[in-house]
Design an enzyme around this catalytic site. Sequence first.
Site, short mmCIF file in Angstrom:
data_model
loop_
_atom_site.label_atom_id
_atom_site.label_comp_id
_atom_site.label_asym_id
_atom_site.label_seq_id
_atom_site.Cartn_x
_atom_site.Cartn_y
_atom_site.Cartn_z
N THR A 130 0.73 -1.47 0.28
CA THR A 130 -0.18 0.15 0.35
C THR A 130 1.44 1.32 -0.48
O THR A 130 2.30 1.27 0.08
CB THR A 130 -0.58 0.10 1.50
OG1 THR A 130 -1.34 1.49 1.81
CG2 THR A 130 0.10 -0.68 2.28
N ASP A 131 0.67 2.34 -0.41
CA ASP A 131 1.01 3.99 -0.64
C ASP A 131 1.25 4.06 1.06
O ASP A 131 1.90 5.37 1.49
CB ASP A 131 0.27 5.16 -1.43
CG ASP A 131 -0.90 4.98 -0.77
OD1 ASP A 131 -1.39 4.26 0.26
OD2 ASP A 131 -1.99 6.18 -1.19
N TYR A 183 -0.79 -0.45 10.91
CA TYR A 183 -1.74 -1.10 9.69
C TYR A 183 -0.60 -0.81 9.49
O TYR A 183 0.18 -1.91 8.17
CB TYR A 183 -3.29 -0.66 8.93
CG TYR A 183 -3.49 -0.78 8.36
CD1 TYR A 183 -3.42 -1.90 7.89
CD2 TYR A 183 -3.05 0.00 6.80
CE1 TYR A 183 -3.03 -2.17 5.87
CE2 TYR A 183 -3.44 0.24 5.22
CZ TYR A 183 -2.75 -1.69 4.60
OH TYR A 183 -2.96 -1.78 3.80
P1 NAD Z 1 -9.87 -7.02 2.02
O1 NAD Z 1 -10.12 -6.67 3.93
O2 NAD Z 1 -11.07 -6.86 1.71
O3 NAD Z 1 -9.13 -8.08 2.28
C1 NAD Z 1 -8.70 -9.05 2.35
C2 NAD Z 1 -8.58 -10.66 2.64
O4 NAD Z 1 -7.77 -11.46 3.26
C3 NAD Z 1 -10.20 -11.10 3.48
O5 NAD Z 1 -10.73 -12.51 2.50
C4 NAD Z 1 -9.91 -11.75 4.32
O6 NAD Z 1 -10.95 -12.94 4.62
C5 NAD Z 1 -8.20 -12.52 4.02
N1 NAD Z 1 -7.08 -12.60 4.99
C6 NAD Z 1 -7.41 -11.95 6.21
N2 NAD Z 1 -6.45 -12.31 7.32
C7 NAD Z 1 -6.43 -14.10 6.19
C8 NAD Z 1 -5.21 -15.28 6.81
N3 NAD Z 1 -4.61 -14.70 7.65
N4 NAD Z 1 -5.04 -16.09 6.32
C9 NAD Z 1 -5.98 -15.97 5.04
N5 NAD Z 1 -6.94 -14.96 4.05
C10 NAD Z 1 -6.55 -13.73 5.83
O7 NAD Z 1 -8.28 -6.39 1.34
P2 NAD Z 1 -8.36 -5.52 -0.05
O8 NAD Z 1 -8.96 -4.05 0.17
O9 NAD Z 1 -9.11 -6.55 -0.79
O10 NAD Z 1 -6.56 -4.79 -0.04
C11 NAD Z 1 -6.03 -7.07 -0.21
C12 NAD Z 1 -4.25 -6.23 0.34
O11 NAD Z 1 -4.42 -5.14 -0.81
C13 NAD Z 1 -4.16 -5.94 1.43
O12 NAD Z 1 -2.98 -6.57 1.45
C14 NAD Z 1 -3.77 -4.38 1.47
O13 NAD Z 1 -2.72 -4.01 2.71
C15 NAD Z 1 -3.61 -4.40 -0.28
N6 NAD Z 1 -4.22 -2.54 -0.74
C16 NAD Z 1 -5.47 -2.07 -0.16
C17 NAD Z 1 -6.05 -1.00 -1.00
C18 NAD Z 1 -7.46 -0.42 -0.62
O14 NAD Z 1 -7.24 0.47 -0.52
N7 NAD Z 1 -8.30 -1.34 -0.47
C19 NAD Z 1 -5.18 -0.28 -1.38
C20 NAD Z 1 -3.36 -0.81 -1.40
C21 NAD Z 1 -3.02 -1.90 -1.25
O1 DAU Z 2 -3.95 4.03 0.58
C1 DAU Z 2 -4.49 2.71 0.60
C2 DAU Z 2 -5.01 2.35 1.71
O2 DAU Z 2 -6.29 2.76 1.86
C3 DAU Z 2 -4.76 0.89 2.54
O3 DAU Z 2 -3.98 0.82 2.28
C4 DAU Z 2 -5.66 0.40 2.90
O4 DAU Z 2 -6.23 -1.21 3.25
C5 DAU Z 2 -7.62 0.27 2.90
O5 DAU Z 2 -8.53 0.84 4.02
C6 DAU Z 2 -7.54 2.72 3.13
O6 DAU Z 2 -6.41 3.35 3.83
P1 DAU Z 2 -7.77 4.35 4.19
O7 DAU Z 2 -7.51 4.95 5.99
O8 DAU Z 2 -7.19 5.57 3.86
O9 DAU Z 2 -9.23 4.56 3.50
P2 DAU Z 2 -10.59 4.60 4.92
O10 DAU Z 2 -11.55 4.80 4.06
O11 DAU Z 2 -10.73 3.46 5.63
O12 DAU Z 2 -10.46 5.68 4.21
C7 DAU Z 2 -9.93 6.81 3.82
C8 DAU Z 2 -10.35 9.00 4.12
O13 DAU Z 2 -11.48 8.57 4.48
C9 DAU Z 2 -9.26 8.61 5.43
O14 DAU Z 2 -9.07 10.41 4.96
C10 DAU Z 2 -10.62 8.33 6.91
C11 DAU Z 2 -11.52 9.35 6.24
N1 DAU Z 2 -12.31 8.39 6.15
C12 DAU Z 2 -12.57 7.00 6.73
C13 DAU Z 2 -14.21 6.70 7.58
C14 DAU Z 2 -14.17 5.00 7.56
C15 DAU Z 2 -13.57 9.12 7.15
O15 DAU Z 2 -13.90 10.59 7.67
N2 DAU Z 2 -15.16 8.78 7.74
C16 DAU Z 2 -14.86 7.06 8.32
O16 DAU Z 2 -15.93 6.81 8.83
#
Ligand code: NAD
Ligand code: DAU
Length: 350
Positions: free
Chosen positions: A131-132, A156
């Site tokens: 992640t960034d 995290y």
């Molecule tokens: P998510 O939380 O939606 O999914 C995570 C998945 O991992 C789930 O299916 C969960 O059941 C599985 N998991 C959790 N713990 C586990 C364990 N111990 N063993 C096996 N499986 C397990 O997450 P996401 O948003 O899809 O993110 C996926 C990956 O991408 C992560 O590594 C996250 O750090 C990275 N990432 C996410 C974002 C974002 O914006 N969501 C951005 C950049 C990078």
């Molecule tokens: O940048 C990549 C990351 O983006 C991933 O690595 C993470 O897995 C993903 O969860 C996400 O992290 P953020 O913390 O940026 O995402 P989130 O959706 O939780 O929040 C986005 C922005 O909105 C952040 O500035 C916090 C704000 N926020 C979030 C929630 C849940 C609120 O203001 N209210 C809220 O209830």
Amino acid sequence: MKKILVTGGAGFIGSHVVRLFVTKYPEYKVVNLDKLTYAGNLANLKDIENRPNYEFVKGDIVDGDFILKLFEQEQFDGVIHLAAESHVDRSISNPTEFVFTNVIGTVNLLNAAKHIWKDKPEGKRFYHISTDEVYGSLGNKGMFTEETGYDPHSPYSASKASSDHFVRAYHDTFGLLSVVSNCSNNYGSFQFPEKLIPLFINNIRNNKPLPVYGKGENIRDWLWVEDHARAIDVIFHRGKTGETYNIGGHNEWTNINLIRLMCKIMDRKLNRPDGESEKLITYVKDRAGHDLRYAIDSTKLQHELGWVPSLQFEEGLEKTIDWYLANEEWLQNVTSGDYQKYYEQQYVKR
Ligand code: NAD
Ligand code: DAU
């Protein structure tokens, strides 16, 4: 035939990656390993679950013996590692869980890959999805490049940074053929409604308060999840071993502007008077250690591998809102049970 392990394939991004690989590469066998935590949902993969080149394995990456046995049995050619605890707010209330899954889980996978590939590393690949957030927080100017130093602020991002370091250490020390990518905030279908966009769509629909942290001035750089999955495909196949690639859409929004845009679209979709949904905006206590701004420079990926994002944000947001409005049953299923307890602790009892 290539056998690919995707970890966390039942989650948000993982399910899009599994779908892309299973449909685009019928000659590959795709094994999806997932513990099915609250964030993992097999309903995300209903459309491809019966494909002959797809298999689901329920399991925990923290269980090192299980992981080693799975690798010995299956002899994977490649790993795309997405499994993680991914929500910043949960990492603030329960950091240890993030160390187990994100750090220990990653090291278990690295050990297993190193073990089965030691005699025949040619053509193998361990792809770690990061992640960034590991780069920390930006001021008003500048962007994260692949050279930006790590400066994580939340449990995290600290756990993700640690796992990235382990992947690079296994490359440098043991010659493990790895690649890492760091992506910005994703949005799209199948995202668990604890994250900003799906949470707010769900709350607007149900006329519930929209909890904006601080003043809503924090900035995130949003990318369509299917564009992330396409970048993962390109990097998995053509990225250089030992390298890092940043992935992002040059699409920065302050939270409050994004929330206002969502309210406007939702007013139109729900036939509400203009400005009605904005009345739900409620400023709440800021997230602890809240990073001000993320912005990703993905020039390297664009120049070296030719990837470009496919979708304009307004179009993607509209598609995302349509998807959540059309998939109420999915939302209800994932938000029942434990999620209600989480929601009360996170927002109501503040
Ligand atoms: P998510 O939380 O939606 O999914 C995570 C998945 O991992 C789930 O299916 C969960 O059941 C599985 N998991 C959790 N713990 C586990 C364990 N111990 N063993 C096996 N499986 C397990 O997450 P996401 O948003 O899809 O993110 C996926 C990956 O991408 C992560 O590594 C996250 O750090 C990275 N990432 C996410 C974002 C974002 O914006 N969501 C951005 C950049 C990078
Ligand atoms: O940048 C990549 C990351 O983006 C991933 O690595 C993470 O897995 C993903 O969860 C996400 O992290 P953020 O913390 O940026 O995402 P989130 O959706 O939780 O929040 C986005 C922005 O909105 C952040 O500035 C916090 C704000 N926020 C979030 C929630 C849940 C609120 O203001 N209210 C809220 O209830």
